[in-house]
Scaffold this motif. Structure first.
Motif, short mmCIF file in Angstrom:
data_model
loop_
_atom_site.label_atom_id
_atom_site.label_comp_id
_atom_site.label_asym_id
_atom_site.label_seq_id
_atom_site.Cartn_x
_atom_site.Cartn_y
_atom_site.Cartn_z
N PHE A 129 0.82 -1.21 0.00
CA PHE A 129 0.00 0.00 0.00
C PHE A 129 0.85 1.26 0.00
N GLY A 132 0.83 3.04 -3.28
CA GLY A 132 -0.31 3.91 -3.52
C GLY A 132 -0.24 5.19 -2.72
N ARG A 133 0.27 5.11 -1.50
CA ARG A 133 0.34 6.31 -0.66
C ARG A 133 1.41 7.28 -1.17
N ILE A 248 -6.70 4.73 -2.63
CA ILE A 248 -6.10 3.42 -2.89
C ILE A 248 -7.19 2.37 -2.89
N VAL A 282 -2.86 -3.50 -5.65
CA VAL A 282 -3.01 -2.10 -5.28
C VAL A 282 -3.49 -1.34 -6.50
N PHE A 284 -6.29 2.18 -7.88
CA PHE A 284 -6.67 3.55 -7.57
C PHE A 284 -8.11 3.81 -7.99
#
Length: 354
Positions: A129, A132-133, A248, A282, A284
């Motif tokens: 993750f 995505g962050r 995410i 992952v 969006f």
């Protein structure tokens, strides 16, 4: 008249794996299936398993299961009822999974975001993750006008600390004046606490809210306040269409389908995987029109670079919060560091609770 198989067709039929008639699949959830966050996405994947195998599977789940005795009881009951594979879908279930697995060596256990693997029938799986962050951190750094980003955090475990660091590093890279304020709520799902945290962060000047919690409450608070926010785990845009920038997505279905198929074919083995953007675990949520075209293009380029293995979000030089070196120029953080991380990077002024 009976139709005879050709030799080739007969050989192909004999070579095909024989699937078990009905495989029982159990899911243990930390929150309610209606949280629209973490647990909701796992339950979407459970339904995808049903759609994939039809009558070939029988799934069950128990929601809002606490760590410890409650989790042991639920998993034990599943195993005693003939469940073939059990997915324990929260970090804190680690000791419980391994305790129960030792009692039922013929049952396959899979632990999400886990790190304890004491038995040969316990598999571990996780998603990167932090990738995505990094992307949403970049967007936040570009779009904040107050230079204050609020972050609602659940528990001070490596997964959450890792995410805060990743988002901050990428916001700071494009906006040297950015500040992160972190509020810990000590819960994965508590709408009232999450809403109160969002309100406190807004009072401190935050004009963008991030969260590592599962309810949609921070988004609705953000929309009421006229500021921007990112969703968590699923597409939460419907709950705050004016404020939701992106979020995410946790995409578990392909992994669950693959692991259930392995059980049905008799090929399941305990693994330890950490999948990311390139693996499709992952994803969006759609990017809002509020994101400027150039910022969107930069975010999409970062996504592509991470997927291609050309960029790692934790690439040095990076110092720890106290200024001591962590990663040298060009050095990439090893997974072992990330999976045990217990410090903030330099520039974050908040403290990590003990």
């Amino acid at each position: 008249m009976k139709k005879l198989l050709t030799v080739g067709a007969l050989c192909a039929a004999l070579a095909a794996p024989v699937l078990a008639d009905t495989t029982k699949v159990g899911f243990v959830y930390i929150g309610p299936v209606g949280d629209h966050g973490w647990t909701y996405t796992h339950d979407l994947a459970r339904r995808a398993v049903e759609a994939e195998f039809g009558d070939g599977v029988q799934t069950s789940y128990v929601e809002s299961v606490g760590y410890g005795a409650d989790a042991e009881r639920v998993m034990t009951q599943m195993a005693l009822s003939g469940t073939d594979i059990i997915f324990a879908t929260s970090f804190g279930y680690g000791p419980d999974v391994n305790t129960v697995a030792a009692r039922f060596p013929n049952v396959a256990f899979e632990h999400a975001t886990g790190y304890i693997q004491e038995s040969s029938n316990v598999g571990l799986y996780n998603a990167r993750f932090y990738e995505g962050r990094a992307v949403i951190g970049h967007i936040a750094g570009k779009m904040t006008e107050t230079n204050k980003v609020g972050y609602i955090a659940s528990f001070p475990i490596p997964e959450v600390i890792m995410g805060i660091n990743s988002a901050y590093l990428h916001a700071k890279a494009v906006n040297p004046d950015v500040e992160f304020n972190v509020v810990w709520v000590y819960s994965w799902y508590n709408p009232a606490q999450e809403a109160a945290a969002a309100e406190a962060l807004i009072e401190q000047g935050a004009d963008i809210i991030m969260q590592h919690t599962d309810s949609t409450a921070p988004l609705t608070v953000a929309q009421d306040a006229g500021i921007m926010a990112f969703g968590q785990a699923s597409d939460m845009s419907a709950f705050a269409p004016e404020s939701h920038l992106t979020g995410i997505l946790d995409v578990w279905a392909p992994y669950y389908i693959d692991r259930v198929r392995a059980v049905k074919e008799g090929t399941w083995e305990a693994g330890n995987v950490w999948h990311g953007i390139v693996d499709g675990m992952v994803g969006f949520a759609p990017m809002s029109e509020r994101i400027p075209a150039d910022v969107r293009a930069e975010a999409e380029a970062m996504i592509e670079a991470i997927a291609a293995g050309e960029y790692h979000p934790f690439t040095g030089p990076i110092n720890k919060q106290d200024g001591t070196p962590w990663l040298a120029e060009g050095e990439v953080a090893p997974d072992s560091d990330l999976l045990t991380i217990d410090f903030y990077v330099e520039g974050i002024t908040s403290d990590i609770p003990k």
